[in-house]
Motif scaffolding. Sequence first.
Motif, PDB file in Angstrom:
ATOM      1  N   VAL A 142      39.610 -21.263 -47.589  1.00 40.83           N
ATOM      2  CA  VAL A 142      38.168 -21.442 -47.167  1.00 40.83           C
ATOM      3  C   VAL A 142      37.671 -21.366 -48.690  1.00 40.83           C
ATOM      4  N   SER A 143      36.749 -22.057 -48.879  1.00 38.78           N
ATOM      5  CA  SER A 143      35.956 -22.059 -50.254  1.00 38.78           C
ATOM      6  C   SER A 143      35.244 -20.881 -50.437  1.00 38.78           C
ATOM      7  N   GLU A 144      35.126 -20.479 -51.650  1.00 36.65           N
ATOM      8  CA  GLU A 144      34.286 -19.279 -51.890  1.00 36.65           C
ATOM      9  C   GLU A 144      32.835 -19.344 -51.533  1.00 36.65           C
ATOM     10  N   GLU A 145      32.485 -20.781 -51.827  1.00 37.75           N
ATOM     11  CA  GLU A 145      30.923 -21.181 -51.298  1.00 37.75           C
ATOM     12  C   GLU A 145      30.661 -20.894 -50.086  1.00 37.75           C
ATOM     13  N   ALA A 146      31.663 -21.325 -49.140  1.00 35.15           N
ATOM     14  CA  ALA A 146      31.389 -21.159 -47.477  1.00 35.15           C
ATOM     15  C   ALA A 146      31.484 -19.511 -47.275  1.00 35.15           C
ATOM     16  N   TRP A 147      32.445 -18.896 -47.997  1.00 31.87           N
ATOM     17  CA  TRP A 147      32.364 -17.343 -47.747  1.00 31.87           C
ATOM     18  C   TRP A 147      31.055 -16.903 -48.028  1.00 31.87           C
ATOM     19  N   ARG A 148      30.384 -17.322 -49.301  1.00 32.21           N
ATOM     20  CA  ARG A 148      29.092 -16.534 -50.013  1.00 32.21           C
ATOM     21  C   ARG A 148      28.123 -17.016 -48.610  1.00 32.21           C
ATOM     22  N   GLU A 149      28.008 -18.489 -48.212  1.00 29.42           N
ATOM     23  CA  GLU A 149      27.093 -18.687 -47.034  1.00 29.42           C
ATOM     24  C   GLU A 149      27.130 -17.865 -45.867  1.00 29.42           C
ATOM     25  N   LEU A 150      28.264 -17.476 -45.656  1.00 29.14           N
ATOM     26  CA  LEU A 150      28.482 -16.534 -44.418  1.00 29.14           C
ATOM     27  C   LEU A 150      28.160 -15.211 -44.637  1.00 29.14           C
ATOM     28  N   ALA A 151      28.391 -14.714 -45.925  1.00 31.06           N
ATOM     29  CA  ALA A 151      27.701 -13.428 -46.178  1.00 31.06           C
ATOM     30  C   ALA A 151      26.275 -13.294 -46.143  1.00 31.06           C
ATOM     31  N   GLU A 152      25.642 -14.309 -46.778  1.00 31.71           N
ATOM     32  CA  GLU A 152      24.218 -14.488 -46.672  1.00 31.71           C
ATOM     33  C   GLU A 152      23.763 -14.405 -45.450  1.00 31.71           C
ATOM     34  N   THR A 153      24.392 -15.259 -44.542  1.00 26.72           N
ATOM     35  CA  THR A 153      23.941 -15.162 -43.195  1.00 26.72           C
ATOM     36  C   THR A 153      23.854 -13.714 -42.537  1.00 26.72           C
ATOM     37  N   VAL A 154      24.986 -13.110 -42.837  1.00 22.00           N
ATOM     38  CA  VAL A 154      25.266 -12.115 -42.166  1.00 22.00           C
ATOM     39  C   VAL A 154      24.267 -10.873 -42.769  1.00 22.00           C
ATOM     40  N   ARG A 155      24.089 -11.121 -43.932  1.00 19.40           N
ATOM     41  CA  ARG A 155      23.054 -10.246 -44.814  1.00 19.40           C
ATOM     42  C   ARG A 155      21.677 -10.493 -44.263  1.00 19.40           C
ATOM     43  N   GLN A 156      21.304 -11.723 -44.032  1.00 20.91           N
ATOM     44  CA  GLN A 156      19.948 -11.831 -43.376  1.00 20.91           C
ATOM     45  C   GLN A 156      19.873 -11.850 -41.925  1.00 20.91           C
ATOM     46  N   GLN A 157      21.056 -11.277 -41.376  1.00 21.29           N
ATOM     47  CA  GLN A 157      21.070 -11.253 -39.782  1.00 21.29           C
ATOM     48  C   GLN A 157      20.771 -12.316 -39.040  1.00 21.29           C
ATOM     49  N   LYS A 158      21.149 -13.288 -39.477  1.00 21.39           N
ATOM     50  CA  LYS A 158      21.062 -14.725 -38.649  1.00 21.39           C
ATOM     51  C   LYS A 158      22.229 -15.169 -37.948  1.00 21.39           C
ATOM     52  N   PRO A 159      21.946 -15.864 -37.062  1.00 19.00           N
ATOM     53  CA  PRO A 159      23.256 -16.512 -36.110  1.00 19.00           C
ATOM     54  C   PRO A 159      24.183 -17.034 -36.825  1.00 19.00           C
ATOM     55  N   ILE A 160      25.424 -16.921 -36.734  1.00 16.37           N
ATOM     56  CA  ILE A 160      26.655 -17.520 -37.243  1.00 16.37           C
ATOM     57  C   ILE A 160      27.103 -18.843 -36.402  1.00 16.37           C
ATOM     58  N   ASN A 161      26.843 -20.111 -37.137  1.00 13.15           N
ATOM     59  CA  ASN A 161      27.193 -21.258 -36.432  1.00 13.15           C
ATOM     60  C   ASN A 161      28.443 -21.919 -36.874  1.00 13.15           C
ATOM     61  N   ASN A 162      29.283 -22.040 -36.143  1.00 10.90           N
ATOM     62  CA  ASN A 162      30.659 -23.014 -36.303  1.00 10.90           C
ATOM     63  C   ASN A 162      31.227 -22.619 -37.652  1.00 10.90           C
ATOM     64  N   PHE A 163      31.445 -21.304 -37.961  1.00 13.01           N
ATOM     65  CA  PHE A 163      32.277 -20.853 -39.023  1.00 13.01           C
ATOM     66  C   PHE A 163      33.538 -21.036 -39.008  1.00 13.01           C
ATOM     67  N   ILE A 164      34.258 -21.776 -39.685  1.00 13.27           N
ATOM     68  CA  ILE A 164      35.851 -21.920 -39.626  1.00 13.27           C
ATOM     69  C   ILE A 164      36.516 -21.464 -40.705  1.00 13.27           C
ATOM     70  N   GLY A 167      24.656  -5.473 -34.584  1.00  9.93           N
ATOM     71  CA  GLY A 167      25.684  -5.963 -34.648  1.00  9.93           C
ATOM     72  C   GLY A 167      25.630  -7.746 -34.042  1.00  9.93           C
ATOM     73  N   TYR A 168      26.965  -8.054 -33.901  1.00  6.76           N
ATOM     74  CA  TYR A 168      27.069  -9.428 -33.683  1.00  6.76           C
ATOM     75  C   TYR A 168      27.867  -9.415 -32.222  1.00  6.76           C
ATOM     76  N   ARG A 169      27.345 -10.679 -31.460  1.00  8.62           N
ATOM     77  CA  ARG A 169      28.153 -10.938 -30.517  1.00  8.62           C
ATOM     78  C   ARG A 169      28.449 -12.418 -30.499  1.00  8.62           C
ATOM     79  N   GLY A 170      29.699 -12.988 -30.023  1.00  4.97           N
ATOM     80  CA  GLY A 170      30.082 -14.193 -30.365  1.00  4.97           C
ATOM     81  C   GLY A 170      31.324 -14.731 -29.680  1.00  4.97           C
ATOM     82  N   VAL A 171      31.532 -16.016 -29.946  1.00  2.43           N
ATOM     83  CA  VAL A 171      32.498 -16.536 -29.069  1.00  2.43           C
ATOM     84  C   VAL A 171      33.432 -17.212 -30.473  1.00  2.43           C
TER      85      VAL A 171
END
Length: 191
Positions: free
Chosen positions: A64-86, A115-119
């Motif tokens: 997985v690209s470092e850019e994708a991981w950075r985007e996920l980390a930023e999403t989590v830092r902002q406490q936003k929903p995680i959408n279809n992260f592969i 925290g997060y709740r997901g599928v």
Amino acid sequence: AQAEQQLRESEERYRDFAETAGDWIWETDADLRYTHISDRAKEVTGADHNWIIGTKMSMSGNKVSEEAWRELAETVRQQKPINNFISCVDFQNGRSLWIERSAKPIFGPDGEFKGYRGVAHDVSERINAKAAEAEALEQLEASNANLENLVRQRTKDIAEKSQLMAEVLESMAQGIVVIDDSFTIIELNEK
């Protein structure tokens, strides 16, 4: 008691829907440590997930690209929903699977992040099919490039041989005429 019973039934219904769709349910605490992974995860992946409970959600990994991981980390830092992260996950049983995760942040009554709740679900077939398609396309493009080079080389060879033949015809002391089956002149030299 009736409200508790309705809540339990609602939770069971939600889990049944998610797990029937091939998904499994997961939860983390505010520190992003896994607190729950449904039994369906073991059925799908073939791996025991109990060891994951208490471990922190990954923010890096293979394939997985470092850019994708950075985007996920930023999403989590902002406490936003995680959408279809592969991401590709290596399990203790030796299997590697592509997992797609979606989750929503959970907040307490006072707005504090809980925290997060997901599928999650296995998308390995889809990812592997795309990889195979890309590889086949790459091989096709390489074959086409080789064929184009071969045609270019053959065309050059024919042009060189035609030039040589024309030079030989012109250098001959006798007159030469080449005719086809219908007695049409197709080549002749100056002599």
